[in-house]
Design a protein around this motif. Structure first.
Motif, PDB file in Angstrom:
ATOM      1  N   ILE A  21      -9.468  14.691   5.993  1.00 30.24           N
ATOM      2  CA  ILE A  21      -8.346  14.514   5.086  1.00 30.24           C
ATOM      3  C   ILE A  21      -8.683  13.336   4.188  1.00 30.24           C
ATOM      4  O   ILE A  21      -9.029  12.257   4.673  1.00 30.24           O
ATOM      5  N   SER A  22      -8.584  13.552   2.884  1.00 32.45           N
ATOM      6  CA  SER A  22      -8.903  12.536   1.899  1.00 32.45           C
ATOM      7  C   SER A  22      -7.602  11.951   1.345  1.00 32.45           C
ATOM      8  O   SER A  22      -6.748  12.689   0.851  1.00 32.45           O
ATOM      9  N   TYR A  23      -7.467  10.633   1.438  1.00 34.63           N
ATOM     10  CA  TYR A  23      -6.265   9.946   0.989  1.00 34.63           C
ATOM     11  C   TYR A  23      -6.564   9.148  -0.279  1.00 34.63           C
ATOM     12  O   TYR A  23      -7.558   8.441  -0.348  1.00 34.63           O
ATOM     13  N   THR A  24      -5.690   9.263  -1.274  1.00 33.80           N
ATOM     14  CA  THR A  24      -5.751   8.420  -2.460  1.00 33.80           C
ATOM     15  C   THR A  24      -4.637   7.394  -2.315  1.00 33.80           C
ATOM     16  O   THR A  24      -3.480   7.759  -2.104  1.00 33.80           O
ATOM     17  N   VAL A  25      -5.006   6.118  -2.407  1.00 40.80           N
ATOM     18  CA  VAL A  25      -4.098   5.023  -2.081  1.00 40.80           C
ATOM     19  C   VAL A  25      -3.953   4.079  -3.266  1.00 40.80           C
ATOM     20  O   VAL A  25      -4.928   3.780  -3.953  1.00 40.80           O
ATOM     21  N   LYS A  26      -2.727   3.588  -3.475  1.00 39.80           N
ATOM     22  CA  LYS A  26      -2.465   2.546  -4.469  1.00 39.80           C
ATOM     23  C   LYS A  26      -2.161   1.260  -3.712  1.00 39.80           C
ATOM     24  O   LYS A  26      -1.270   1.206  -2.878  1.00 39.80           O
TER      25      LYS A  26
ATOM     26  N   ASN B 171      -3.808   5.101  13.332  1.00 36.49           N
ATOM     27  CA  ASN B 171      -5.105   4.553  12.930  1.00 36.49           C
ATOM     28  C   ASN B 171      -5.355   4.734  11.438  1.00 36.49           C
ATOM     29  O   ASN B 171      -5.924   3.849  10.798  1.00 36.49           O
ATOM     30  N   VAL B 172      -4.937   5.855  10.872  1.00 33.71           N
ATOM     31  CA  VAL B 172      -5.087   6.059   9.430  1.00 33.71           C
ATOM     32  C   VAL B 172      -4.341   4.960   8.688  1.00 33.71           C
ATOM     33  O   VAL B 172      -4.885   4.330   7.772  1.00 33.71           O
ATOM     34  N   GLU B 173      -3.101   4.713   9.071  1.00 30.84           N
ATOM     35  CA  GLU B 173      -2.308   3.668   8.418  1.00 30.84           C
ATOM     36  C   GLU B 173      -2.956   2.294   8.591  1.00 30.84           C
ATOM     37  O   GLU B 173      -3.065   1.520   7.635  1.00 30.84           O
ATOM     38  N   ARG B 174      -3.413   2.002   9.782  1.00 34.59           N
ATOM     39  CA  ARG B 174      -4.048   0.710  10.068  1.00 34.59           C
ATOM     40  C   ARG B 174      -5.300   0.512   9.207  1.00 34.59           C
ATOM     41  O   ARG B 174      -5.467  -0.524   8.560  1.00 34.59           O
ATOM     42  N   TYR B 175      -6.182   1.521   9.181  1.00 34.34           N
ATOM     43  CA  TYR B 175      -7.421   1.405   8.426  1.00 34.34           C
ATOM     44  C   TYR B 175      -7.171   1.351   6.922  1.00 34.34           C
ATOM     45  O   TYR B 175      -7.825   0.602   6.208  1.00 34.34           O
ATOM     46  N   LEU B 176      -6.227   2.150   6.434  1.00 32.24           N
ATOM     47  CA  LEU B 176      -5.934   2.130   5.002  1.00 32.24           C
ATOM     48  C   LEU B 176      -5.343   0.787   4.575  1.00 32.24           C
ATOM     49  O   LEU B 176      -5.615   0.309   3.473  1.00 32.24           O
ATOM     50  N   ASN B 177      -4.545   0.162   5.434  1.00 35.06           N
ATOM     51  CA  ASN B 177      -4.028  -1.175   5.125  1.00 35.06           C
ATOM     52  C   ASN B 177      -5.162  -2.190   5.024  1.00 35.06           C
ATOM     53  O   ASN B 177      -5.178  -3.027   4.120  1.00 35.06           O
ATOM     54  N   ILE B 178      -6.104  -2.114   5.940  1.00 33.99           N
ATOM     55  CA  ILE B 178      -7.253  -3.031   5.912  1.00 33.99           C
ATOM     56  C   ILE B 178      -8.074  -2.796   4.648  1.00 33.99           C
ATOM     57  O   ILE B 178      -8.435  -3.745   3.949  1.00 33.99           O
TER      58      ILE B 178
ATOM     59  N   HIS C 169     -10.222   7.416   0.275  1.00 34.82           N
ATOM     60  CA  HIS C 169     -10.994   7.316   1.512  1.00 34.82           C
ATOM     61  C   HIS C 169     -10.671   8.526   2.377  1.00 34.82           C
ATOM     62  O   HIS C 169      -9.542   9.020   2.365  1.00 34.82           O
ATOM     63  N   SER C 170     -11.655   9.005   3.124  1.00 36.66           N
ATOM     64  CA  SER C 170     -11.479  10.178   3.979  1.00 36.66           C
ATOM     65  C   SER C 170     -11.599   9.814   5.442  1.00 36.66           C
ATOM     66  O   SER C 170     -12.358   8.911   5.815  1.00 36.66           O
ATOM     67  N   PHE C 171     -10.848  10.541   6.265  1.00 37.48           N
ATOM     68  CA  PHE C 171     -10.890  10.396   7.717  1.00 37.48           C
ATOM     69  C   PHE C 171     -11.000  11.782   8.338  1.00 37.48           C
ATOM     70  O   PHE C 171     -10.483  12.753   7.779  1.00 37.48           O
TER      71      PHE C 171
ATOM     72  N   MET D  48       0.843  -1.175   0.000  1.00 35.83           N
ATOM     73  CA  MET D  48       0.000   0.000   0.000  1.00 35.83           C
ATOM     74  C   MET D  48       0.888   1.238   0.000  1.00 35.83           C
ATOM     75  O   MET D  48       1.900   1.289   0.680  1.00 35.83           O
ATOM     76  N   LYS D  49       0.469   2.225  -0.797  1.00 34.66           N
ATOM     77  CA  LYS D  49       1.210   3.476  -0.853  1.00 34.66           C
ATOM     78  C   LYS D  49       0.223   4.634  -0.976  1.00 34.66           C
ATOM     79  O   LYS D  49      -0.678   4.595  -1.820  1.00 34.66           O
ATOM     80  N   ILE D  50       0.367   5.638  -0.133  1.00 37.22           N
ATOM     81  CA  ILE D  50      -0.449   6.843  -0.240  1.00 37.22           C
ATOM     82  C   ILE D  50       0.159   7.685  -1.356  1.00 37.22           C
ATOM     83  O   ILE D  50       1.324   8.082  -1.283  1.00 37.22           O
ATOM     84  N   ILE D  51      -0.624   7.921  -2.410  1.00 36.19           N
ATOM     85  CA  ILE D  51      -0.082   8.649  -3.549  1.00 36.19           C
ATOM     86  C   ILE D  51      -0.529  10.112  -3.576  1.00 36.19           C
ATOM     87  O   ILE D  51       0.063  10.918  -4.285  1.00 36.19           O
ATOM     88  N   LYS D  52      -1.578  10.443  -2.795  1.00 40.59           N
ATOM     89  CA  LYS D  52      -2.066  11.815  -2.761  1.00 40.59           C
ATOM     90  C   LYS D  52      -2.946  11.995  -1.537  1.00 40.59           C
ATOM     91  O   LYS D  52      -3.601  11.060  -1.098  1.00 40.59           O
TER      92      LYS D  52
END
Length: 56
Positions: free
Chosen positions: A13-18, A37-44, A27-29, A1-5
């Motif tokens: 905060i809206s994250y675009t993930v590859k 928690n952002v990293e944990r949830y984005l990985n899931i 996804h937004s948090f 997983m990589k946050i690209i934007k």
């Protein structure tokens, strides 16, 4: 997983993930969500996106 934007809004905060398999999702948090928690949830979410796209 990589946050690209990421985009910082007024309340979130809206994250675009590859994902590992190359799928892209957004996804937004809320701003007060800790970075751990952002990293944990984005990985899931990344794992779930890859699994769903593989089944299709």
């Amino acid at each position: 997983m990589k946050i690209i934007k990421y985009e910082i809004g007024a309340i979130d905060i809206s994250y675009t993930v590859k994902t590992i398999n190359g799928h892209i999702f957004t996804h937004s948090f809320p701003k007060d969500t800790s970075s751990i928690n952002v990293e944990r949830y984005l990985n899931i979410l990344s794992t779930n996106v890859d699994e769903r796209k593989t089944k299709v």
